[in-house]
Design a protein around this motif. Structure first.
Motif, PDB file in Angstrom:
ATOM      1  N   GLY A   1      36.674  54.086  47.904  1.00  0.00           N
ATOM      2  CA  GLY A   1      36.920  52.774  47.301  1.00  0.00           C
ATOM      3  C   GLY A   1      38.047  52.074  48.024  1.00  0.00           C
ATOM      4  O   GLY A   1      39.165  52.589  48.107  1.00  0.00           O
TER       5      GLY A   1
ATOM      6  N   GLN B   1      51.738  40.298  39.094  1.00  0.00           N
ATOM      7  CA  GLN B   1      52.251  39.938  37.766  1.00  0.00           C
ATOM      8  C   GLN B   1      53.507  40.708  37.361  1.00  0.00           C
ATOM      9  O   GLN B   1      53.461  41.530  36.446  1.00  0.00           O
ATOM     10  CB  GLN B   1      51.146  40.158  36.726  1.00  0.00           C
TER      11      GLN B   1
ATOM     12  N   ASN C   1      40.030  38.131  41.790  1.00  0.00           N
ATOM     13  CA  ASN C   1      40.970  37.962  40.674  1.00  0.00           C
ATOM     14  C   ASN C   1      41.773  36.667  40.818  1.00  0.00           C
ATOM     15  O   ASN C   1      41.572  35.894  41.750  1.00  0.00           O
ATOM     16  CB  ASN C   1      41.894  39.179  40.594  1.00  0.00           C
TER      17      ASN C   1
ATOM     18  N   ALA D   1      39.691  30.854  37.015  1.00  0.00           N
ATOM     19  CA  ALA D   1      39.271  32.218  36.654  1.00  0.00           C
ATOM     20  C   ALA D   1      39.326  32.366  35.134  1.00  0.00           C
ATOM     21  O   ALA D   1      40.226  31.831  34.483  1.00  0.00           O
ATOM     22  CB  ALA D   1      40.183  33.243  37.324  1.00  0.00           C
TER      23      ALA D   1
ATOM     24  N   ALA E   1      38.952  56.031  43.891  1.00  0.00           N
ATOM     25  CA  ALA E   1      39.609  54.734  43.629  1.00  0.00           C
ATOM     26  C   ALA E   1      38.520  53.664  43.601  1.00  0.00           C
ATOM     27  O   ALA E   1      38.604  52.664  44.301  1.00  0.00           O
ATOM     28  CB  ALA E   1      40.656  54.450  44.709  1.00  0.00           C
TER      29      ALA E   1
ATOM     30  N   HIS F   1      42.899  50.168  36.352  1.00  0.00           N
ATOM     31  CA  HIS F   1      44.073  49.291  36.367  1.00  0.00           C
ATOM     32  C   HIS F   1      43.887  48.015  35.557  1.00  0.00           C
ATOM     33  O   HIS F   1      44.767  47.151  35.566  1.00  0.00           O
ATOM     34  CB  HIS F   1      44.462  48.950  37.806  1.00  0.00           C
TER      35      HIS F   1
ATOM     36  N   PRO G   1      35.921  49.812  38.711  1.00  0.00           N
ATOM     37  CA  PRO G   1      34.982  49.909  37.591  1.00  0.00           C
ATOM     38  C   PRO G   1      33.840  50.902  37.809  1.00  0.00           C
ATOM     39  O   PRO G   1      33.114  51.223  36.873  1.00  0.00           O
ATOM     40  CB  PRO G   1      34.423  48.483  37.471  1.00  0.00           C
ATOM     41  N   TRP G   2      33.673  51.386  39.025  1.00  0.00           N
ATOM     42  CA  TRP G   2      32.585  52.341  39.284  1.00  0.00           C
ATOM     43  C   TRP G   2      33.078  53.789  39.238  1.00  0.00           C
ATOM     44  O   TRP G   2      32.288  54.717  39.443  1.00  0.00           O
ATOM     45  CB  TRP G   2      31.930  52.035  40.638  1.00  0.00           C
TER      46      TRP G   2
ATOM     47  N   SER H   1      38.988  43.220  43.610  1.00  0.00           N
ATOM     48  CA  SER H   1      40.239  42.821  44.254  1.00  0.00           C
ATOM     49  C   SER H   1      40.094  41.538  45.060  1.00  0.00           C
ATOM     50  O   SER H   1      41.089  40.975  45.513  1.00  0.00           O
ATOM     51  CB  SER H   1      40.744  43.956  45.157  1.00  0.00           C
TER      52      SER H   1
ATOM     53  N   PRO I   1      38.568  46.981  35.200  1.00  0.00           N
ATOM     54  CA  PRO I   1      38.316  48.362  34.753  1.00  0.00           C
ATOM     55  C   PRO I   1      39.404  48.827  33.792  1.00  0.00           C
ATOM     56  O   PRO I   1      40.470  49.263  34.214  1.00  0.00           O
ATOM     57  CB  PRO I   1      38.351  49.151  36.066  1.00  0.00           C
TER      58      PRO I   1
HETATM   59  C1  LIG Z   1      38.755  37.262  36.686  1.00  0.00           C
HETATM   60  C2  LIG Z   1      39.790  38.315  37.005  1.00  0.00           C
HETATM   61  C3  LIG Z   1      41.112  37.937  37.195  1.00  0.00           C
HETATM   62  C4  LIG Z   1      42.076  38.897  37.500  1.00  0.00           C
HETATM   63  N1  LIG Z   1      43.351  38.502  37.782  1.00  0.00           N
HETATM   64  C5  LIG Z   1      44.278  39.409  38.164  1.00  0.00           C
HETATM   65  C6  LIG Z   1      45.586  38.995  38.557  1.00  0.00           C
HETATM   66  O1  LIG Z   1      45.908  37.812  38.608  1.00  0.00           O
HETATM   67  N2  LIG Z   1      46.493  39.962  38.881  1.00  0.00           N
HETATM   68  C7  LIG Z   1      46.171  41.295  38.861  1.00  0.00           C
HETATM   69  O2  LIG Z   1      47.038  42.116  39.131  1.00  0.00           O
HETATM   70  N3  LIG Z   1      44.922  41.705  38.552  1.00  0.00           N
HETATM   71  C8  LIG Z   1      43.964  40.812  38.197  1.00  0.00           C
HETATM   72  N4  LIG Z   1      42.712  41.209  37.865  1.00  0.00           N
HETATM   73  C9  LIG Z   1      42.413  42.666  37.843  1.00  0.00           C
HETATM   74  C10 LIG Z   1      42.276  43.223  39.241  1.00  0.00           C
HETATM   75  O3  LIG Z   1      41.442  42.386  40.023  1.00  0.00           O
HETATM   76  C11 LIG Z   1      41.696  44.647  39.199  1.00  0.00           C
HETATM   77  O4  LIG Z   1      42.452  45.445  38.316  1.00  0.00           O
HETATM   78  C12 LIG Z   1      41.756  45.281  40.584  1.00  0.00           C
HETATM   79  O5  LIG Z   1      41.142  44.457  41.533  1.00  0.00           O
HETATM   80  C13 LIG Z   1      41.093  46.638  40.586  1.00  0.00           C
HETATM   81  O6  LIG Z   1      41.206  47.127  41.905  1.00  0.00           O
HETATM   82  P1  LIG Z   1      40.447  48.430  42.339  1.00  0.00           P
HETATM   83  O7  LIG Z   1      40.801  48.696  43.757  1.00  0.00           O
HETATM   84  O8  LIG Z   1      40.679  49.504  41.333  1.00  0.00           O
HETATM   85  O9  LIG Z   1      38.875  48.034  42.209  1.00  0.00           O
HETATM   86  P2  LIG Z   1      37.949  47.196  43.207  1.00  0.00           P
HETATM   87  O10 LIG Z   1      38.688  46.106  43.863  1.00  0.00           O
HETATM   88  O11 LIG Z   1      36.706  46.863  42.462  1.00  0.00           O
HETATM   89  O12 LIG Z   1      37.596  48.254  44.320  1.00  0.00           O
HETATM   90  C14 LIG Z   1      36.650  49.287  44.099  1.00  0.00           C
HETATM   91  C15 LIG Z   1      35.903  49.494  45.410  1.00  0.00           C
HETATM   92  O13 LIG Z   1      34.949  50.569  45.237  1.00  0.00           O
HETATM   93  C16 LIG Z   1      33.831  50.260  46.038  1.00  0.00           C
HETATM   94  N5  LIG Z   1      32.676  51.037  45.595  1.00  0.00           N
HETATM   95  C17 LIG Z   1      32.081  51.034  44.378  1.00  0.00           C
HETATM   96  N6  LIG Z   1      31.059  51.897  44.352  1.00  0.00           N
HETATM   97  C18 LIG Z   1      31.006  52.480  45.580  1.00  0.00           C
HETATM   98  C19 LIG Z   1      30.187  53.475  46.164  1.00  0.00           C
HETATM   99  N7  LIG Z   1      29.178  54.050  45.497  1.00  0.00           N
HETATM  100  N8  LIG Z   1      30.434  53.843  47.434  1.00  0.00           N
HETATM  101  C20 LIG Z   1      31.432  53.269  48.154  1.00  0.00           C
HETATM  102  N9  LIG Z   1      32.246  52.331  47.656  1.00  0.00           N
HETATM  103  C21 LIG Z   1      32.032  51.948  46.374  1.00  0.00           C
HETATM  104  C22 LIG Z   1      33.644  48.771  45.865  1.00  0.00           C
HETATM  105  O14 LIG Z   1      32.874  48.227  46.942  1.00  0.00           O
HETATM  106  C23 LIG Z   1      35.089  48.266  45.833  1.00  0.00           C
HETATM  107  O15 LIG Z   1      35.530  47.837  47.106  1.00  0.00           O
HETATM  108  C24 LIG Z   1      41.711  40.275  37.564  1.00  0.00           C
HETATM  109  C25 LIG Z   1      40.383  40.651  37.389  1.00  0.00           C
HETATM  110  C26 LIG Z   1      39.415  39.685  37.130  1.00  0.00           C
HETATM  111  C27 LIG Z   1      37.987  40.108  36.956  1.00  0.00           C
END
Ligand SMILES: Cc1cc2nc3c(=O)[nH]c(=O)nc-3n(C[C@H](O)[C@H](O)[C@H](O)COP(=O)(O)OP(=O)(O)OC[C@H]3O[C@@H](n4cnc5c(N)ncnc54)[C@H](O)[C@@H]3O)c2cc1C
Length: 397
Positions: free
Chosen positions: A8, A48, A43, A306, A249, A374, A252-253, A40, A350
């Motif tokens: 991830g 924040q 958002n 957003a 990492a 997160h 949501p998956w 990521s 997530p």
């Molecule tokens: C509308 C909105 C507004 C937001 N605003 C903010 C904000 O202002 N500030 C803040 O701090 N947070 C904000 N957030 C929350 C923040 O965006 C998330 O908490 C954060 O992006 C999560 O990051 P992550 O790396 O855990 O997940 P992700 O960014 O989803 O990364 C997970 C990765 O896993 C990969 N993946 C999934 N399945 C597979 C697979 N089978 N094989 C290989 N790769 C895979 C995906 O391609 C992705 O790249 C917001 C969220 C939303 C929806």
């Protein structure tokens, strides 16, 4: 030092890869897409530093009735999603009780308060300064009573956690922000947060930094993860890669993959939408409108509107009604031109029921780690929990 697979490449995975690489590990970062193209990417782009208390679910009857009847725009739900997420939602609701929420915040606040410092080192070395603003954001209010109540809350957060903020009345706000339409009661300006003009671009810049530091990025499918000897292996476009440790990492998956290894992590998927509009009004600073649960952020692509939370099945078709309402209300705040894209973007926050991310070793394994869950603040917390995970792997407390 060890070899580590990170599954991830969102803000959390990329930041974890950087932290482990800085500790001397041989790190391969794997995603099915380019880094930073999912949650990521879409958002609101706020680092924040003010969000010291995670968002609780309302527990008072009027708020619950308002949500149940679909009256507000901050939280909306699809009935079909509720049975599948009932356990996670119930846990989240219980965690929202005042005493529990206070205990959770005591763990959350120290991570949030160091988030800008943890980002700063990466922003500087990634050469990403042009994407960052450091003048906070406005939380705007339409009524004097709401502004008053918010000022009291700000005072409590300032006293308890040292969060920086100022309250502006209508005249002060108009003078400071000519891009805002008149008629607001005022605003709280949170002083500590930073904002990013291209959240996906920041993740890309961090991923490039990781590669410059000797890390490897590969395209592959995390669901092919298997035990291999004392460690793990995964299929990528460059073939099968083996390593001693694996870090999940996947945002949501994450729960899907973990289920295969015997772990059940109930998750609340708070979906959110965005769309860009031409910045014809010249908005220069991010606005949060708590009445309509939306954030209006000036970005490179235009003004990003957003939305708040939509409780829906993770993969159910998009229903961007919340965004249509938010965009209409955003036009009351500032002038917006035409939409930049034909369709809205959708992502999923997530959220784990306990409101804290899972960061550390999975309890029934010796080399399988997690950094996920997160919720509303993963863009903020990526570098911080990345460092925490690397410290755990190094055996630090
Ligand atoms: C509308 C909105 C507004 C937001 N605003 C903010 C904000 O202002 N500030 C803040 O701090 N947070 C904000 N957030 C929350 C923040 O965006 C998330 O908490 C954060 O992006 C999560 O990051 P992550 O790396 O855990 O997940 P992700 O960014 O989803 O990364 C997970 C990765 O896993 C990969 N993946 C999934 N399945 C597979 C697979 N089978 N094989 C290989 N790769 C895979 C995906 O391609 C992705 O790249 C917001 C969220 C939303 C929806």
């Amino acid at each position: 030092m060890s070899t580590v697979l990170i599954l991830g490449a969102g803000m959390v995975g990329v930041s974890t890869a950087l932290a482990l690489r800085a500790d001397g590990h041989d790190v391969v970062l794997i995603d099915r897409r380019e880094p930073g193209r999912e949650t990521s990417y879409g958002n609101a782009g706020i680092i924040q530093a003010e969000a010291v208390e995670p968002y609780a679910l309302p527990r008072d009857i009027p708020s619950l009735v308002r949500i149940a009847l679909g009256r507000g725009n901050d939280v909306r739900y699809q009935l079909a999603a509720l049975p599948g997420q009932a356990q996670a939602l119930w846990g989240y609701f219980r965690a929202s009780r005042r005493d529990r929420h206070r205990a959770i915040s005591a763990a959350y606040a120290p991570m949030i308060r160091r988030s800008t410092t943890d980002h700063q080192a990466l922003i500087a070395e990634a050469g990403a300064e042009r994407l960052i603003r450091r003048d906070g954001f406005y939380q705007i209010y339409r009524s004097a009573a709401a502004l008053d109540a918010s000022s009291r809350e700000v005072e409590r957060l300032a006293t308890t956690y040292g969060v920086g903020a100022e309250t502006l009345d209508a005249r002060q706000l108009e003078r400071r922000e000519p891009a805002l339409r008149p008629g607001l009661a005022g605003a709280v300006r949170w002083a500590d947060p930073w904002t990013c003009r291209d959240p996906g671009g920041l993740v890309t810049a961090y991923a490039e930094l990781f590669q410059r530091r000797g890390g490897r990025c590969e395209v592959g499918d995390a669901t092919t993860l298997q035990p291999a000897g004392a460690g793990w292996s995964v299929s990528t476009q460059s073939g099968r890669i083996e390593a001693e440790h694996a870090v999940i990492a996947l945002g949501p998956w994450s729960p899907d993959l973990l289920r295969r290894f015997g772990y059940r992590f109930p998750m609340v998927y708070k979906r959110g939408y965005h769309r860009h509009f031409a910045n014809t009004g010249g908005l220069a600073i991010t606005l949060h409108d708590p009445d309509y649960g939306m954030v209006v952020s000036p970005m490179e692509a235009g003004v990003r509107v957003a939305t708040g939370a939509e409780l829906a099945r993770r993969d159910a078709p998009a229903t961007p009604r919340q965004l249509d309402r938010a965009a209409a209300m955003a036009r009351q705040l500032t002038e917006l031109g035409d939409p930049v894209e034909a369709e809205a973007w959708m992502g999923r926050r997530p959220c784990l029921p306990g409101m804290l991310p899972f960061v550390g070793l999975l309890p029934r394994h010796r080399t399988l780690w997690g950094n996920f869950g997160h919720g509303h603040q993963g863009f903020t917390l990526g570098p911080t929990t990345g460092r925490l995970l690397a410290d755990r792997m190094a055996g630090k407390p």
